[in-house]
Write an enzyme that holds these catalytic residues in place. Structure first.
Site, short mmCIF file in Angstrom:
data_model
loop_
_atom_site.label_atom_id
_atom_site.label_comp_id
_atom_site.label_asym_id
_atom_site.label_seq_id
_atom_site.Cartn_x
_atom_site.Cartn_y
_atom_site.Cartn_z
N CYS A 1 -34.78 118.39 -11.17
CA CYS A 1 -35.21 117.06 -10.74
C CYS A 1 -36.57 116.76 -11.36
O CYS A 1 -37.60 117.32 -10.94
CB CYS A 1 -35.30 117.04 -9.20
SG CYS A 1 -35.95 115.52 -8.53
N CYS B 1 -39.15 115.12 -9.07
CA CYS B 1 -39.73 116.05 -8.09
C CYS B 1 -40.67 117.07 -8.74
O CYS B 1 -41.77 117.31 -8.26
CB CYS B 1 -38.62 116.84 -7.38
SG CYS B 1 -37.15 115.88 -7.02
N ASP B 2 -40.22 117.67 -9.84
CA ASP B 2 -40.92 118.84 -10.37
C ASP B 2 -41.70 118.57 -11.65
O ASP B 2 -42.43 119.45 -12.12
CB ASP B 2 -39.92 119.98 -10.62
CG ASP B 2 -39.32 120.48 -9.30
OD1 ASP B 2 -39.96 120.26 -8.25
OD2 ASP B 2 -38.23 121.07 -9.32
#
Ligand SMILES: Cc1cc2nc3c(=O)[nH]c(=O)nc-3n(C[C@H](O)[C@H](O)[C@H](O)COP(=O)(O)OP(=O)(O)OC[C@H]3O[C@@H](n4cnc5c(N)ncnc54)[C@H](O)[C@@H]3O)c2cc1C
Length: 317
Positions: free
Chosen positions: A145, A148-149
């Site tokens: 992701c 997200c990351d």
């Protein structure tokens, strides 16, 4: 993953007709359970893995109220909130759902629970590459992701694997954060031309088509990958800090497919309140056709669906 929880299971479930059964204890299901319980409805939440995908996430930095929290701790907070509200929580896989006058939900044990409504929040699983080293380095350089990351890879060199819109959007997003981004795809790009054109203009992006990852290697963290050019079957070692695998996700809609409309990606088609084309059957989160698959979005959709369910239950009474 196991959490030290006070799981409230019903002693004689078959005699209870629930107002609503929630399938899935990820952010969508947990949020719905909180809303429905606080509205005074008789509910149970059923899951085979508490926390869903959150529990497998190393660190979450985009959920309001937490500048940074591990997926494990966030899941524990979700479960503690359910316990505090004394939500009936059944730790089981669901094997079937049917609808007659009532919904009937069959657990792994064969036990059948009945309810007036169902909220289906069974989430999704990210499609895996299947390369050696992928599982070993998940959360230690291998990520699924970019939203997200991505920030964990500031000024680093990363690879994005995939050729669809999602992968190309990930490249565009990561190019603003990372030092260099290499897009690796086994065939030709399938993304929209406008997105491809935008990506092509980026100076810190390289595109490698007809290329696959044979192996991901490292020690504590990812260090390099073995790339194979399938056009001439040559391999090379490429030092890398992170690999984003963006080859789609698989919604866990298999139990709902016989009951409600799915789209071409096998996601459940819902309206803004989580209603499906079957009265009383609602869905929320990553299992639906919601575009943005994020924790806060899933939680919000779970809350909307719960409030719509509450309205439906109140109208019936
Ligand atoms: C590696 C990774 C990192 C991520 N990082 C972030 C991040 O930093 N920030 C962010 O916003 N999002 C992140 N995401 C996305 C986020 O986790 C999802 O969008 C979110 O968890 C979706 O919530 P959900 O409730 O819809 O489904 P899920 O979290 O998938 O939960 C589904 C639930 O349904 C249950 N279930 C499914 N089928 C059955 C069945 N047959 N019987 C019983 N139970 C069943 C599962 O056990 C689980 O409890 C990440 C995802 C991944 C994979």
């Amino acid at each position: 993953m196991q959490f030290n929880l006070n799981i409230n299971t019903p002693s004689d479930s078959e005699s209870i007709i629930y107002d609503s059964l929630i399938i899935g204890a990820g952010p969508a299901g947990v949020s719905a359970a909180v809303y429905l319980k606080r509205k005074g409805h008789t509910i149970a939440i059923i899951s085979d893995e508490e926390g869903g995908q959150v529990a497998t996430t190393s660190s979450v930095e985009n959920y309001p109220g937490f500048a940074s929290i591990s997926g494990f701790d966030l899941t524990q907070s979700f479960m503690q909130q359910l316990n505090k509200l004394a939500v009936t929580h059944i730790n089981s896989r669901v094997n079937g759902i049917t609808k007659n006058d009532l919904f009937e939900v069959t657990l792994d044990s064969g036990q059948v629970l009945q309810s007036h409504t169902v909220l289906y929040a069974a989430g999704a699983t990210r499609r895996k590459l299947g390369a050696p080293g992928e599982a070993q380095f998940a959360g230690r350089g291998v990520a699924y992701c970019s939203i997200c990351d991505g920030p964990f890879f500031a000024d680093r060199d990363v690879i994005v694997v995939g050729g669809g819109n999602s992968a190309v959007e990930s490249v565009i997003d990561l190019a603003k954060i990372a030092r260099h981004v290499t897009l690796v795809h086994r065939s030709t790009l399938k993304a929209d031309q406008v997105a491809i054109d935008q990506m092509m203009k980026l100076e810190n992006v390289t595109i490698r088509l007809s290329t696959v990852i044979d192996e991901i290697r490292g020690d504590q963290l990812v260090k390099d990958v073995i790339l194979r050019d399938t056009s001439n079957d040559t391999t090379e070692e490429m030092p890398i800090d992170g690999i984003f695998i963006d080859i789609g996700s698989l919604p866990r809609s298999e139990l709902a497919g016989q009951l409600v409309e799915l789209n071409g990606r096998k996601e459940i088609v819902v309206d803004a309140l989580g209603k499906t084309d079957l009265k009383g059957f609602y869905a929320a989160g990553d299992v639906t056709d919601e575009k943005y698959k994020q924790i806060v979005v899933a939680a919000g959709r779970g809350a909307s669906a719960a409030l719509a369910i509450s309205d439906e239950l109140n109208q019936r009474k």
